[in-house]
Design a protein around this motif. Structure first.
Motif, mmCIF file in Angstrom:
data_model
loop_
_atom_site.group_PDB
_atom_site.id
_atom_site.type_symbol
_atom_site.label_atom_id
_atom_site.label_comp_id
_atom_site.label_asym_id
_atom_site.label_seq_id
_atom_site.Cartn_x
_atom_site.Cartn_y
_atom_site.Cartn_z
ATOM 1 N N ALA A 8 -25.761 -50.035 -1.468
ATOM 2 C CA ALA A 8 -24.254 -49.795 -1.630
ATOM 3 C C ALA A 8 -24.210 -48.379 -1.667
ATOM 4 O O ALA A 8 -23.172 -47.766 -1.219
ATOM 5 C CB ALA A 8 -23.634 -50.344 -2.853
ATOM 6 N N MET A 9 -24.916 -47.612 -2.493
ATOM 7 C CA MET A 9 -24.863 -46.304 -2.469
ATOM 8 C C MET A 9 -24.668 -45.478 -1.192
ATOM 9 O O MET A 9 -23.942 -44.790 -0.787
ATOM 10 C CB MET A 9 -25.751 -45.449 -3.435
ATOM 11 C CG MET A 9 -25.650 -45.965 -4.811
ATOM 12 S SD MET A 9 -27.129 -45.148 -5.680
ATOM 13 C CE MET A 9 -26.633 -45.308 -7.285
ATOM 14 N N ALA A 10 -25.684 -45.967 -0.224
ATOM 15 C CA ALA A 10 -25.678 -45.119 1.083
ATOM 16 C C ALA A 10 -24.443 -45.499 1.844
ATOM 17 O O ALA A 10 -23.865 -44.883 2.473
ATOM 18 C CB ALA A 10 -26.850 -45.940 1.959
ATOM 19 N N PHE A 57 -8.699 -59.538 1.803
ATOM 20 C CA PHE A 57 -9.246 -60.132 3.181
ATOM 21 C C PHE A 57 -10.545 -59.494 3.221
ATOM 22 O O PHE A 57 -11.361 -59.929 3.770
ATOM 23 C CB PHE A 57 -8.334 -59.352 4.152
ATOM 24 C CG PHE A 57 -7.176 -60.011 4.480
ATOM 25 C CD1 PHE A 57 -6.996 -61.426 4.739
ATOM 26 C CD2 PHE A 57 -5.899 -59.293 4.234
ATOM 27 C CE1 PHE A 57 -5.886 -62.015 5.100
ATOM 28 C CE2 PHE A 57 -4.627 -60.130 4.439
ATOM 29 C CZ PHE A 57 -4.815 -61.507 4.916
ATOM 30 N N GLY A 58 -10.927 -58.370 2.620
ATOM 31 C CA GLY A 58 -12.223 -57.738 2.798
ATOM 32 C C GLY A 58 -13.340 -58.571 2.028
ATOM 33 O O GLY A 58 -14.514 -58.902 2.409
ATOM 34 N N ALA A 59 -12.676 -59.268 0.673
ATOM 35 C CA ALA A 59 -13.713 -59.977 0.104
ATOM 36 C C ALA A 59 -14.306 -61.099 0.766
ATOM 37 O O ALA A 59 -15.358 -61.687 0.827
ATOM 38 C CB ALA A 59 -13.104 -60.293 -1.483
ATOM 39 N N ALA A 60 -13.202 -61.693 1.424
ATOM 40 C CA ALA A 60 -13.489 -63.065 2.175
ATOM 41 C C ALA A 60 -14.224 -62.831 3.278
ATOM 42 O O ALA A 60 -15.241 -63.497 3.589
ATOM 43 C CB ALA A 60 -12.003 -63.672 2.681
ATOM 44 N N ALA A 61 -13.875 -61.591 3.869
ATOM 45 C CA ALA A 61 -14.613 -61.423 5.289
ATOM 46 C C ALA A 61 -16.140 -61.078 5.042
ATOM 47 O O ALA A 61 -17.003 -61.500 5.671
ATOM 48 C CB ALA A 61 -14.028 -60.286 6.258
ATOM 49 N N ILE A 62 -16.127 -60.044 4.146
ATOM 50 C CA ILE A 62 -17.650 -59.850 3.758
ATOM 51 C C ILE A 62 -18.614 -60.817 3.166
ATOM 52 O O ILE A 62 -19.842 -61.031 3.296
ATOM 53 C CB ILE A 62 -17.685 -58.328 2.877
ATOM 54 C CG1 ILE A 62 -16.687 -57.370 3.436
ATOM 55 C CG2 ILE A 62 -19.117 -57.945 2.443
ATOM 56 C CD1 ILE A 62 -17.116 -57.034 4.662
ATOM 57 N N ILE A 87 -15.451 -50.619 -0.821
ATOM 58 C CA ILE A 87 -16.670 -51.580 -0.808
ATOM 59 C C ILE A 87 -17.078 -52.643 -1.846
ATOM 60 O O ILE A 87 -17.326 -53.678 -1.649
ATOM 61 C CB ILE A 87 -17.698 -50.516 -0.495
ATOM 62 C CG1 ILE A 87 -17.525 -49.721 0.366
ATOM 63 C CG2 ILE A 87 -19.236 -51.241 -0.648
ATOM 64 C CD1 ILE A 87 -18.397 -48.530 0.535
ATOM 65 N N GLY A 88 -16.496 -52.228 -2.983
ATOM 66 C CA GLY A 88 -16.551 -53.030 -4.064
ATOM 67 C C GLY A 88 -15.521 -54.501 -3.978
ATOM 68 O O GLY A 88 -16.337 -55.638 -4.359
ATOM 69 N N ALA A 89 -14.731 -54.207 -3.335
ATOM 70 C CA ALA A 89 -13.936 -55.565 -3.187
ATOM 71 C C ALA A 89 -14.867 -56.580 -2.286
ATOM 72 O O ALA A 89 -14.805 -57.592 -2.337
ATOM 73 C CB ALA A 89 -12.471 -55.333 -2.314
#
Length: 357
Positions: free
Chosen positions: A94-96, A185-190, A301-303
């Motif tokens: 996640a950092m990268a 939306f991002g949470a669902a897709a990822i 990214i966190g979401a």
């Protein structure tokens, strides 16, 4: 680019190693999904660190942490040690992600969206090769993750540890303005992407494929994944990013239905195209809506990590209860709901921050 290729190697190995770890440590299938959630929970810690100390974290910090996590996975020290090691690898991962994506998006100006797609396409290169190599060399998780750790250390020695992030482009939206709809939306897709990569091989085995064929289909999945990101490199700056996102979520719902009713293996492969589009289109859309504050990239990214952590954890026990195609029915339903929500919110999602209603 080398770092993202190595990250593709590491993440794509979770899928084909889940059945192996399950047999090795006597873990039932319903619990092996914890390995995927451990990775994404570690990602949450990495994002929290970036949120608090982002300006002080360089690519070398991320690479060192990923090398430690991969070495721990290679140690085969037990199930709980394996989960802890996946957590550590996810922290550096996640950092990268949070270090490189906003820098590339800002550094290339109007072509930032396309170059971000190119960067993320490198993930696909490693993700294609790793499952094939895993099968070729005897399905040995120790060797697979030792190679991953070695790659991380080798990249650590490359020049350019990374300086300050580039300044936002003139006229770009500033300030920290969280936008819950695009984050949802991002949470669902990822979450769907993480489930496809991590649980897909197990779902294919349940549908009648052998472990070897499941790993091979995962590599073909990533060929399609990479092809989609290469296409985005040339087109992402020409098409509104949320339109790309909506097209991808609609497509994955349709292909999952085909997987549930016709061919699980080839429908899974086709979903690689949607998985390749999810993150770049989500990241660009959310950046347009939320501004250029340093806290924005970790929040975006966190979401996604919320979905990556919880969705595999939820789907892993449910898929076995719904029959040999249960995974595909679940993905079809989730993606279908997200697609309908995207159609309802299309107009506001297409308006960037500061645009007139």
């Amino acid at each position: 680019m080398a770092c993202f290729a190595m990250m593709g190697v590491g993440q794509s190995l979770y899928g084909p190693t889940l059945p192996v770890f399950g047999r090795m440590f006597g873990v039932p299938q319903a619990e092996t999904g914890l390995l995927i959630s451990a990775h994404w929970t570690g990602c949450a810690l990495g994002i929290a660190a970036m949120f608090a100390f982002g300006g002080r974290i360089s690519p070398r910090h991320a690479l060192a942490i990923m090398a430690m996590g991969a070495a721990g996975l290679a140690s085969l020290a037990g199930w709980w040690a394996t989960l802890a090691s996946a957590f550590v690898f996810g922290t550096g991962y996640a950092m990268a992600t949070a270090v490189f994506n906003p820098r590339v998006l800002a550094a290339f100006g109007p072509r930032g969206a396309s170059m971000l797609s190119l960067l993320n396409a490198c993930f696909g290169i490693g993700a294609i090769l790793a499952p094939l190599a895993f099968v070729r060399f005897g399905q040995d998780p120790r060797l697979a993750f030792l190679v991953t750790a070695g790659l991380a250390l080798a990249i650590w020695f490359l020049p350019g540890s990374g300086g300050a992030a580039p300044a936002p482009a003139p006229g770009s939206a500033r300030g920290f303005r969280p936008r819950l709809p695009i984050l949802a939306f991002g949470a669902a897709a990822i979450g769907i992407e993480a489930s496809l990569i991590g649980l897909g091989p197990t779902a294919l085995i349940a549908a009648g494929e052998s472990e070897t064929h499941a790993a091979e289909f995962l590599s073909i999945f990533f060929v399609v994944f990479l092809a989609a990101r290469i296409v985005l490199t040339f087109t992402a700056h020409l098409v509104p990013s949320f339109m790309l996102f909506l097209a991808a979520i609609c497509a994955v719902s349709c292909f999952a239905l085909l997987g549930a009713t016709v061919s699980a293996a080839w429908a899974f492969v086709a979903m690689g195209a949607s998985a390749g589009v999810f993150f770049p289109s989500y990241f660009v859309t959310a950046s347009q809506h939320m501004g250029a504050d340093p806290r924005v990239p970790p929040t975006i990214i966190g979401a996604g990590l919320v979905g990556g952590i919880f969705l595999p954890l939820i789907l892993s026990p449910l898929m076995a209860r719904l029959g040999d195609r249960g995974f595909f029915w679940l993905v079809a339903g989730l993606a279908g709901v997200a697609a309908l929500a995207g159609l309802v919110t299309l107009r506001p999602m297409l308006r960037p921050a500061g645009a007139a209603p």
